[in-house]
Design a protein around this motif. Structure first.
Motif, PDB file in Angstrom:
ATOM      1  N   THR A  44       0.839  -1.196   0.000  1.00  0.00           N
ATOM      2  CA  THR A  44       0.000   0.000   0.000  1.00  0.00           C
ATOM      3  C   THR A  44       0.873   1.245   0.000  1.00  0.00           C
ATOM      4  O   THR A  44       2.078   1.192   0.263  1.00  0.00           O
ATOM      5  CB  THR A  44      -0.906   0.028   1.234  1.00  0.00           C
ATOM      6  N   VAL A  45       0.255   2.384  -0.267  1.00  0.00           N
ATOM      7  CA  VAL A  45       0.981   3.646  -0.201  1.00  0.00           C
ATOM      8  C   VAL A  45       1.477   3.890   1.217  1.00  0.00           C
ATOM      9  O   VAL A  45       2.581   4.393   1.425  1.00  0.00           O
ATOM     10  CB  VAL A  45       0.081   4.800  -0.687  1.00  0.00           C
ATOM     11  N   LEU A  46       0.681   3.499   2.198  1.00  0.00           N
ATOM     12  CA  LEU A  46       1.095   3.663   3.594  1.00  0.00           C
ATOM     13  C   LEU A  46       2.327   2.819   3.895  1.00  0.00           C
ATOM     14  O   LEU A  46       3.261   3.279   4.568  1.00  0.00           O
ATOM     15  CB  LEU A  46      -0.061   3.277   4.532  1.00  0.00           C
ATOM     16  N   ASP A  47       2.359   1.575   3.379  1.00  0.00           N
ATOM     17  CA  ASP A  47       3.544   0.737   3.576  1.00  0.00           C
ATOM     18  C   ASP A  47       4.771   1.379   2.942  1.00  0.00           C
ATOM     19  O   ASP A  47       5.873   1.364   3.503  1.00  0.00           O
ATOM     20  CB  ASP A  47       3.317  -0.650   2.958  1.00  0.00           C
ATOM     21  N   PHE A  48       4.574   1.930   1.748  1.00  0.00           N
ATOM     22  CA  PHE A  48       5.691   2.566   1.050  1.00  0.00           C
ATOM     23  C   PHE A  48       6.210   3.766   1.842  1.00  0.00           C
ATOM     24  O   PHE A  48       7.420   3.972   1.968  1.00  0.00           O
ATOM     25  CB  PHE A  48       5.240   2.998  -0.344  1.00  0.00           C
ATOM     26  N   MET A  49       5.302   4.554   2.412  1.00  0.00           N
ATOM     27  CA  MET A  49       5.717   5.725   3.182  1.00  0.00           C
ATOM     28  C   MET A  49       6.450   5.313   4.450  1.00  0.00           C
ATOM     29  O   MET A  49       7.436   5.947   4.847  1.00  0.00           O
ATOM     30  CB  MET A  49       4.492   6.578   3.519  1.00  0.00           C
ATOM     31  N   ALA A  50       5.979   4.256   5.090  1.00  0.00           N
ATOM     32  CA  ALA A  50       6.658   3.772   6.297  1.00  0.00           C
ATOM     33  C   ALA A  50       8.065   3.297   5.981  1.00  0.00           C
ATOM     34  O   ALA A  50       9.024   3.571   6.724  1.00  0.00           O
ATOM     35  CB  ALA A  50       5.837   2.653   6.936  1.00  0.00           C
ATOM     36  N   SER A  51       8.215   2.581   4.876  1.00  0.00           N
ATOM     37  CA  SER A  51       9.539   2.113   4.474  1.00  0.00           C
ATOM     38  C   SER A  51      10.455   3.274   4.133  1.00  0.00           C
ATOM     39  O   SER A  51      11.644   3.276   4.471  1.00  0.00           O
ATOM     40  CB  SER A  51       9.400   1.172   3.269  1.00  0.00           C
ATOM     41  N   LEU A  52       9.902   4.306   3.505  1.00  0.00           N
ATOM     42  CA  LEU A  52      10.692   5.472   3.135  1.00  0.00           C
ATOM     43  C   LEU A  52      11.155   6.231   4.374  1.00  0.00           C
ATOM     44  O   LEU A  52      12.281   6.730   4.417  1.00  0.00           O
ATOM     45  CB  LEU A  52       9.853   6.382   2.236  1.00  0.00           C
ATOM     46  N   ARG A  53      10.304   6.298   5.397  1.00  0.00           N
ATOM     47  CA  ARG A  53      10.695   6.990   6.627  1.00  0.00           C
ATOM     48  C   ARG A  53      11.864   6.281   7.301  1.00  0.00           C
ATOM     49  O   ARG A  53      12.780   6.918   7.846  1.00  0.00           O
ATOM     50  CB  ARG A  53       9.507   7.081   7.584  1.00  0.00           C
ATOM     51  N   GLN A  54      11.846   4.950   7.256  1.00  0.00           N
ATOM     52  CA  GLN A  54      12.956   4.197   7.850  1.00  0.00           C
ATOM     53  C   GLN A  54      14.265   4.449   7.111  1.00  0.00           C
ATOM     54  O   GLN A  54      15.337   4.499   7.719  1.00  0.00           O
ATOM     55  CB  GLN A  54      12.644   2.698   7.831  1.00  0.00           C
ATOM     56  N   TYR A 109     -15.610   7.814   6.304  1.00  0.00           N
ATOM     57  CA  TYR A 109     -15.853   7.510   4.884  1.00  0.00           C
ATOM     58  C   TYR A 109     -15.243   6.173   4.515  1.00  0.00           C
ATOM     59  O   TYR A 109     -15.882   5.332   3.865  1.00  0.00           O
ATOM     60  CB  TYR A 109     -15.286   8.622   4.006  1.00  0.00           C
ATOM     61  N   PHE A 110     -13.990   5.945   4.910  1.00  0.00           N
ATOM     62  CA  PHE A 110     -13.324   4.699   4.518  1.00  0.00           C
ATOM     63  C   PHE A 110     -13.852   3.500   5.299  1.00  0.00           C
ATOM     64  O   PHE A 110     -13.614   2.370   4.900  1.00  0.00           O
ATOM     65  CB  PHE A 110     -11.808   4.837   4.687  1.00  0.00           C
ATOM     66  N   LYS A 111     -14.580   3.753   6.399  1.00  0.00           N
ATOM     67  CA  LYS A 111     -15.248   2.640   7.072  1.00  0.00           C
ATOM     68  C   LYS A 111     -16.419   2.118   6.250  1.00  0.00           C
ATOM     69  O   LYS A 111     -16.838   0.969   6.420  1.00  0.00           O
ATOM     70  CB  LYS A 111     -15.752   3.088   8.448  1.00  0.00           C
ATOM     71  N   THR A 112     -16.946   2.987   5.367  1.00  0.00           N
ATOM     72  CA  THR A 112     -18.111   2.576   4.575  1.00  0.00           C
ATOM     73  C   THR A 112     -17.736   1.832   3.302  1.00  0.00           C
ATOM     74  O   THR A 112     -18.605   1.319   2.613  1.00  0.00           O
ATOM     75  CB  THR A 112     -18.946   3.806   4.187  1.00  0.00           C
ATOM     76  N   VAL A 113     -16.469   1.810   2.964  1.00  0.00           N
ATOM     77  CA  VAL A 113     -16.027   1.096   1.758  1.00  0.00           C
ATOM     78  C   VAL A 113     -15.147  -0.060   2.165  1.00  0.00           C
ATOM     79  O   VAL A 113     -14.727  -0.178   3.312  1.00  0.00           O
ATOM     80  CB  VAL A 113     -15.272   2.039   0.794  1.00  0.00           C
ATOM     81  N   SER A 114     -14.875  -0.935   1.221  1.00  0.00           N
ATOM     82  CA  SER A 114     -14.048  -2.105   1.492  1.00  0.00           C
ATOM     83  C   SER A 114     -12.675  -1.658   1.957  1.00  0.00           C
ATOM     84  O   SER A 114     -12.131  -0.659   1.500  1.00  0.00           O
ATOM     85  CB  SER A 114     -13.920  -2.964   0.241  1.00  0.00           C
ATOM     86  N   VAL A 115     -12.067  -2.423   2.841  1.00  0.00           N
ATOM     87  CA  VAL A 115     -10.746  -2.085   3.351  1.00  0.00           C
ATOM     88  C   VAL A 115      -9.665  -2.894   2.663  1.00  0.00           C
ATOM     89  O   VAL A 115      -8.564  -3.023   3.163  1.00  0.00           O
ATOM     90  CB  VAL A 115     -10.680  -2.336   4.883  1.00  0.00           C
ATOM     91  N   VAL A 116      -9.974  -3.455   1.496  1.00  0.00           N
ATOM     92  CA  VAL A 116      -8.930  -4.141   0.738  1.00  0.00           C
ATOM     93  C   VAL A 116      -7.848  -3.132   0.405  1.00  0.00           C
ATOM     94  O   VAL A 116      -8.136  -2.023  -0.034  1.00  0.00           O
ATOM     95  CB  VAL A 116      -9.499  -4.733  -0.568  1.00  0.00           C
ATOM     96  N   PRO A 117      -6.553  -3.466   0.615  1.00  0.00           N
ATOM     97  CA  PRO A 117      -5.497  -2.472   0.441  1.00  0.00           C
ATOM     98  C   PRO A 117      -5.389  -1.994  -0.997  1.00  0.00           C
ATOM     99  O   PRO A 117      -5.688  -2.702  -1.934  1.00  0.00           O
ATOM    100  CB  PRO A 117      -4.221  -3.227   0.856  1.00  0.00           C
ATOM    101  N   SER A 118      -4.967  -0.731  -1.135  1.00  0.00           N
ATOM    102  CA  SER A 118      -4.754  -0.168  -2.469  1.00  0.00           C
ATOM    103  C   SER A 118      -3.462  -0.705  -3.050  1.00  0.00           C
ATOM    104  O   SER A 118      -2.625  -1.249  -2.351  1.00  0.00           O
ATOM    105  CB  SER A 118      -4.700   1.357  -2.385  1.00  0.00           C
ATOM    106  N   THR A 119      -3.336  -0.528  -4.347  1.00  0.00           N
ATOM    107  CA  THR A 119      -2.169  -1.035  -5.052  1.00  0.00           C
ATOM    108  C   THR A 119      -1.525   0.100  -5.809  1.00  0.00           C
ATOM    109  O   THR A 119      -2.195   0.843  -6.506  1.00  0.00           O
ATOM    110  CB  THR A 119      -2.578  -2.135  -6.046  1.00  0.00           C
ATOM    111  N   ARG A 120      -0.234   0.220  -5.689  1.00  0.00           N
ATOM    112  CA  ARG A 120       0.485   1.300  -6.347  1.00  0.00           C
ATOM    113  C   ARG A 120       0.981   0.813  -7.692  1.00  0.00           C
ATOM    114  O   ARG A 120       1.689  -0.174  -7.786  1.00  0.00           O
ATOM    115  CB  ARG A 120       1.660   1.741  -5.467  1.00  0.00           C
ATOM    116  N   GLY A 121       0.583   1.490  -8.767  1.00  0.00           N
ATOM    117  CA  GLY A 121       0.920   1.043 -10.113  1.00  0.00           C
ATOM    118  C   GLY A 121       2.018   1.880 -10.731  1.00  0.00           C
ATOM    119  O   GLY A 121       2.389   2.920 -10.218  1.00  0.00           O
ATOM    120  N   ASN A 122       2.537   1.423 -11.855  1.00  0.00           N
ATOM    121  CA  ASN A 122       3.616   2.130 -12.534  1.00  0.00           C
ATOM    122  C   ASN A 122       3.133   2.867 -13.766  1.00  0.00           C
ATOM    123  O   ASN A 122       3.892   3.121 -14.674  1.00  0.00           O
ATOM    124  CB  ASN A 122       4.724   1.158 -12.935  1.00  0.00           C
ATOM    125  N   SER A 123       1.849   3.232 -13.786  1.00  0.00           N
ATOM    126  CA  SER A 123       1.337   3.904 -14.968  1.00  0.00           C
ATOM    127  C   SER A 123       1.362   5.416 -14.848  1.00  0.00           C
ATOM    128  O   SER A 123       0.847   6.108 -15.691  1.00  0.00           O
ATOM    129  CB  SER A 123      -0.108   3.451 -15.232  1.00  0.00           C
TER     130      SER A 123
END
Length: 782
Positions: free
Chosen positions: A244-254, A310-324
């Motif tokens: 997810t974008v959140l995972d990417f940001m956490a890795s970048l902070r480290q 708002y995000f509680k009302t939608v699916s919590v399937v993680p987002s995917t970061r694409g290369n497009s």
């Protein structure tokens, strides 16, 4: 009528604006048009005119004295299949176009559709409606049909459906309709659209070691080709990051810590495309609101809602970061290797996947029912086409000539031990290195001395200097770089291409760390150094005299206010081994040919200085543009080229050809030999069936690939007064694929265009300024 004043003729087939024609005037107009065209048969110029029947165009081809066809005849015939499927329609197939009017007017498109579709018994279940125009596969009983509907509020609405057109299968409107309908078929098959293509999220290919997911899919387009209306389809892959974008940001902070986290994070993420898997939609990251939290609210309808709720009302399937997005991934070699095992399909696997996909459409009941409503279907077999294999070229190097293996399209082995055509001696030069790269520098100098002798390239002992490994110390040196950091390379090239014009060669130390490959590496470096000093390596036989080949490419410099960078290169001698190069920088939105007009004028003056005469024939290879931009290329850019020619002298009128080169195309060709599906051999030309009826175009397979499927290059002659037959144009284009001095093999593109691409890329990526004029006659950008 002939084209309006200002429109250009030439062999490029230019379309005029369609005009209204009454049914009783069609036969008379057609006869008059043909009689007029017959009177225009003269000389070596070829002009195209169009007449229109109602709203679709019919192409009139003029047969000139010098050319009877747009297809060549030379070469050995070869039977191929193309990645095209014919569109089949029932006999007398017509698409009926209706205008829909509402009283009172309904603003909502969704409401208009709902009110109209209440009358399915009248209009039928097969229909396409965009809010104003209705398409039906059958004709209603009356030319004007009045219907009555009622809204939920009890308001009566009168709907008037009026027949406006009957469109035959070849109408441009029908071609557009076919593409819309096929996208509907893809959605029926549960495929998801990302960008222009459709992908299958239910059949992902996972590469867990790299946190990557590959969605298989297809790139499709339906067009009118020479032989029929066909769907061109090719395999496509979408590479996504499974984190997810959140995972990417956490890795970048480290990695970078808190101090520069926001700056680096914004640089990495802004401009990227993310895909949210709960709705399979894509979004571009335009900015990051660092002062917001999930508890901040925004308007949703008439009420405020927090991001958290708002995000509680939608699916919590993680987002995917694409290369497009606008910034591509920086994959390492290992990642690319793992990706290629899934994405680089061999010809047999690619053909099998295409055939299976069309078969799946025919097996799917809902998709087939949708096609049956409209009386359409797809051919079950790939299209059979006949190509031609052009004979291999003889390579001339120094006083020797040699043949090469046409199946490998490589002459690196044959050229060993032979002197180059011409190479100025290298007697005064510097090699700079860091302290830790001392051994690599010494090895390179010694190996260059060994390999340069047989090439006839005299290299004296250089002055070897050690420098400190930081950017400021590189401003006045030619250097062995300790790493491939862009800032170091940029500082070297900017100084030596602008401030102190000097041919330079940068080598990454890691490239020199493989002793077993050092001889081959040093040979390539020596060849590049010879080129940059004005040397000439090899050539092929070019029978046309006083010929100038011009390559044009453009680049958009995002780091300097998105300026347009135009590069023009032009040959200066008969062997096509000496080049004039010019790069122009212009403001965003400015027409690129404004600056290139001056560049071409300078090239013609340099040609005159070099040869004591001007070229009698100019052939321009221009970087690929979209189909919709071809008219602009002819009407604007060709006129600019002509203005450059006129500026040399009023009596100077060379023969001119302009060829648009396209590399990123979906067309593929397969060679069936003894039950095996193979790539077509290098030198294969295809100029029938899959070419466009309104163009003078052809495909050339000009390279051999070891892995995957070969990609042909598409050439479209949009303007031509040269008098060259198609065989001559194809043969010359094929010859020019042998002349790219960075590779001792065929390339899948014209080298003049690629020289222009290399120059524009260097300026846009590293220099951001116009190179010094003292380098105009050198290939300093290789």
């Amino acid at each position: 009528p002939p084209p309006a004043e200002g429109d250009l003729g030439g062999r490029g087939r230019q379309k005029g604006a369609p005009g209204p024609f009454s049914a009783e005037s069609k036969a008379k107009y057609k006869s008059t048009c043909i009689c007029f065209l017959c009177q225009m048969i003269c000389g070596h110029s070829l002009i195209f005119f169009f007449f229109f029947l109602e709203d679709y165009q019919v192409l009139c081809k003029i047969v000139c004295l010098h050319m009877c066809t747009f297809s060549g005849t030379t070469g050995t015939p070869i039977q191929l299949t193309a990645n095209c499927f014919r569109i089949l329609s029932r006999p007398q197939w017509v698409l009926y176009q209706y205008h829909v009017d509402f009283k009172p007017q309904m603003e909502s498109r969704r409401l208009r559709s709902a009110l109209l579709f209440q009358h399915e018994t009248t209009i039928g279940s097969a229909r396409t409606y965009d809010g104003a125009v209705l398409f039906l596969p059958h004709r209603l009983h009356n030319k004007e049909t009045v219907l009555h509907s009622m809204t939920r509020n009890g308001e009566n609405v009168q709907i008037t459906v009026t027949l406006t057109n009957e469109l035959p299968p070849t109408s441009p409107v029908c071609i557009q309709f076919y593409n819309i309908m096929f996208r509907r078929i893809l959605r029926i098959l549960n495929m998801q659209q990302i960008g222009r293509n459709y992908y299958n999220p239910s059949d992902p290919l996972n590469i867990p070691q790299h946190k990557l997911t590959i969605w298989p899919g297809f790139a499709t387009t339906i067009l009118q080709y020479e032989s029929a209306i066909m769907m061109c389809i090719d395999v496509s892959h979408r590479v996504l990051r499974s984190e997810t974008v959140l995972d990417f940001m956490a890795s970048l902070r480290q990695q970078c810590g808190n101090q520069r986290f926001t700056e680096i994070c914004a640089k990495e993420l802004i401009g990227l495309i993310i895909l949210t898997k709960y709705n399979n939609k894509t979004y571009r990251i335009d900015d990051i609101a660092w002062n917001h939290t999930p508890n901040n609210t925004f308007k949703r309808g008439e009420t405020d809602i927090s991001f958290k709720n708002y995000f509680k009302t939608v699916s919590v399937v993680p987002s995917t970061r694409g290369n497009s997005g606008g910034k591509p991934f920086s994959f390492k070699e290992m990642i690319m290797k793992d990706l290629s095992t899934h994405t680089r399909l061999t010809p047999d696997k690619r053909e099998e996947r295409l055939s299976r996909f069309v078969g799946n459409i025919q097996k799917d009941a809902e998709a087939q029912a949708e096609l049956d409503k409209w009386g359409l279907s797809f051919d079950k077999q790939l299209l059979n086409v006949t190509g031609r294999i052009l004979r291999g070229e003889t390579i001339f190097q120094g006083s020797r000539s040699y043949e090469y293996n046409p199946m490998t399209a490589d002459w690196a082995r044959e050229m060993r031990g032979l002197a180059l055509m011409q190479s100025p001696p290298l007697s005064n030069w510097l090699v700079l290195h860091t302290r830790r790269n001392y051994n690599e520098a010494q090895s390179l100098v010694q190996t260059l001395s060994k390999v340069s002798g047989p090439l006839g390239f005299r290299i004296q002992r250089p002055v070897v200097i050690e420098y400190d490994d930081h950017q400021e110390s590189l401003l006045r040196v030619v250097v062995i770089l300790s790493s491939n950091r862009k800032d170091k390379y940029d500082s070297v090239k900017k100084y030596l291409c602008v401030d102190c014009p000097t041919p330079s060669q940068c080598v990454v130390s890691r490239t020199l760390s493989r002793p077993q490959a050092l001889m081959a590496i040093a040979t390539k470096i020596a060849l590049q150094m010879a080129c940059k000093m004005g040397g000439e390596l090899w050539t092929v036989d070019i029978p046309l005299k006083q010929l100038m080949i011009v390559g044009i490419d453009c680049y958009h410099d995002t780091t300097a206010g998105k300026r347009s960078i135009g590069a023009l290169v032009a040959s200066l001698n008969q062997s096509m081994s000496r080049w004039f190069s010019k790069c122009v920088l212009q403001h965003r939105g400015q027409e690129i040919m404004d600056g290139l007009k001056m560049a071409l004028t300078a090239a013609l003056k340099d040609y005159l200085k070099f040869n004591k005469c001007l070229p009698s024939r100019i052939i321009v290879y221009r970087d690929g543009v979209g189909d919709g931009q071809l008219h602009g290329v002819v009407n604007y850019e060709v006129s600019q080229i002509m203005d450059s020619i006129k500026s040399i002298g009023q009596d100077y009128e060379p023969k001119l050809s302009v060829v648009v080169v396209k590399k990123r195309i979906s067309s593929r060709f397969f060679y069936h030999n003894n039950g095996n599906v193979l790539n077509p051999p290098p030198g294969t030309v295809i100029d029938t069936d899959v070419t466009r009826p309104e163009w003078y175009d052809f495909y050339i397979v000009s390279q051999a690939v070891q892995l995957g499927s070969v990609s042909p290059t598409h050439y479209n002659v949009v303007y031509d007064t040269s008098g060259l037959k198609p065989d001559h144009m194809q043969r010359l284009t094929y010859k020019l694929c042998h002349m790219y001095y960075n590779w001792q093999c065929w390339t899948h593109f014209i080298y003049s265009w690629f020289y222009a691409h290399k120059l524009a890329f260097l300026v846009g990526q590293s220099i951001h300024r116009e190179p010094n004029v003292e380098l105009d006659d050198y290939l300093f950008y290789l």
